[in-house]
Motif scaffolding. Structure first.
Motif, PDB file in Angstrom:
ATOM      1  N   PHE A   3       0.856  -1.175   0.000  1.00 20.46           N
ATOM      2  CA  PHE A   3       0.000   0.000   0.000  1.00 20.46           C
ATOM      3  C   PHE A   3       0.897   1.230   0.000  1.00 20.46           C
ATOM      4  O   PHE A   3       2.104   1.133   0.198  1.00 20.46           O
ATOM      5  CB  PHE A   3      -0.983  -0.003   1.182  1.00 20.46           C
ATOM      6  N   PRO A  35      -1.669  -3.586   4.460  1.00 20.04           N
ATOM      7  CA  PRO A  35      -2.598  -3.392   3.343  1.00 20.04           C
ATOM      8  C   PRO A  35      -4.001  -3.848   3.743  1.00 20.04           C
ATOM      9  O   PRO A  35      -4.169  -4.842   4.456  1.00 20.04           O
ATOM     10  CB  PRO A  35      -2.028  -4.285   2.240  1.00 20.04           C
ATOM     11  N   GLN A  72      -5.830   1.296   1.107  1.00 22.31           N
ATOM     12  CA  GLN A  72      -4.832   1.290   0.041  1.00 22.31           C
ATOM     13  C   GLN A  72      -3.779   2.373   0.182  1.00 22.31           C
ATOM     14  O   GLN A  72      -2.778   2.347  -0.525  1.00 22.31           O
ATOM     15  CB  GLN A  72      -5.520   1.424  -1.320  1.00 22.31           C
TER      16      GLN A  72
END
Length: 131
Positions: A3, A35, A72
Motif C-alpha cells: 500500500f 494493506p 490502500q
C-alpha cells in the motif's frame, strides 16, 4: 500486496511510496498498518514511524501530527519529523531541553503533563537509538 504511504512535515516530504507495513506512534499506543487496514484517523505522539518498504526498513522520528489511514493508502501529516540517520545526541539534548522549559513555564496541569510526556518519549527514542 503493498500500500502507499506519504509522510509530510511542514519542511519537506520525507517519504512517498509503496510499503509492506508501517508502525505508527499513535496516542492510543503503537499501531501497525497493513494493506487493507480499516479506515481511521489517528493522532500521533513523539516516537518512531517505522516503514517496511521493499528496499528495507526506514525509521523516522515524528513529534505529533495525524495519520489518515485507509485500505490502500495512508497519509501522515507530522508536526515535526526527522529521519533517524539525521538524529544525534545533540538533537535529543535540544528537544528535551525545549520540552522541559515548556513544562517549567506553564501553570496549566494539562500542558505540563503533555510537555513531560514529550520529555519521556524523547528519552525513550534516544534509548532506542543507543545514544
Amino acid at each position: 500486496m503493498p500500500f502507499t504511504i506519504d509522510l509530510v512535515s511542514p519542511e519537506r516530504i520525507l517519504f512517498s511510496g509503496d510499503v509492506e507495513s508501517a508502525r505508527l506512534p499513535a496516542l492510543q499506543g503503537e499501531m501497525t498498518i497493513l494493506p487493507g487496514h480499516a479506515p481511521r484517523m489517528a493522532a500521533l505522539t513523539t516516537g518512531f514511524l517505522v516503514i517496511a518498504a521493499p528496499g528495507g526498513e526506514k525509521r523516522i522520528l515524528v513529534q505529533g501530527g495525524f495519520a489518515d489511514i485507509g485500505p490502500q493508502a495512508t497519509t501522515v501529516l507530522a508536526e515535526r519529523a526527522i529521519p533517524a540517520e539525521e538524529v544525534d545526541g545533540a538533537y535529543f539534548d535540544r528537544e528535551i531541553a525545549r520540552a522541559e522549559a515548556a513544562a517549567a513555564a506553564t501553570e496549566d496541569p494539562d500542558a505540563k503533563e503533555a510537555a513531560n510526556e514529550v520529555v519521556f518519549r524523547l528519552g525513550d527514542a534516544r534509548a532506542q537509538m543507543g545514544l
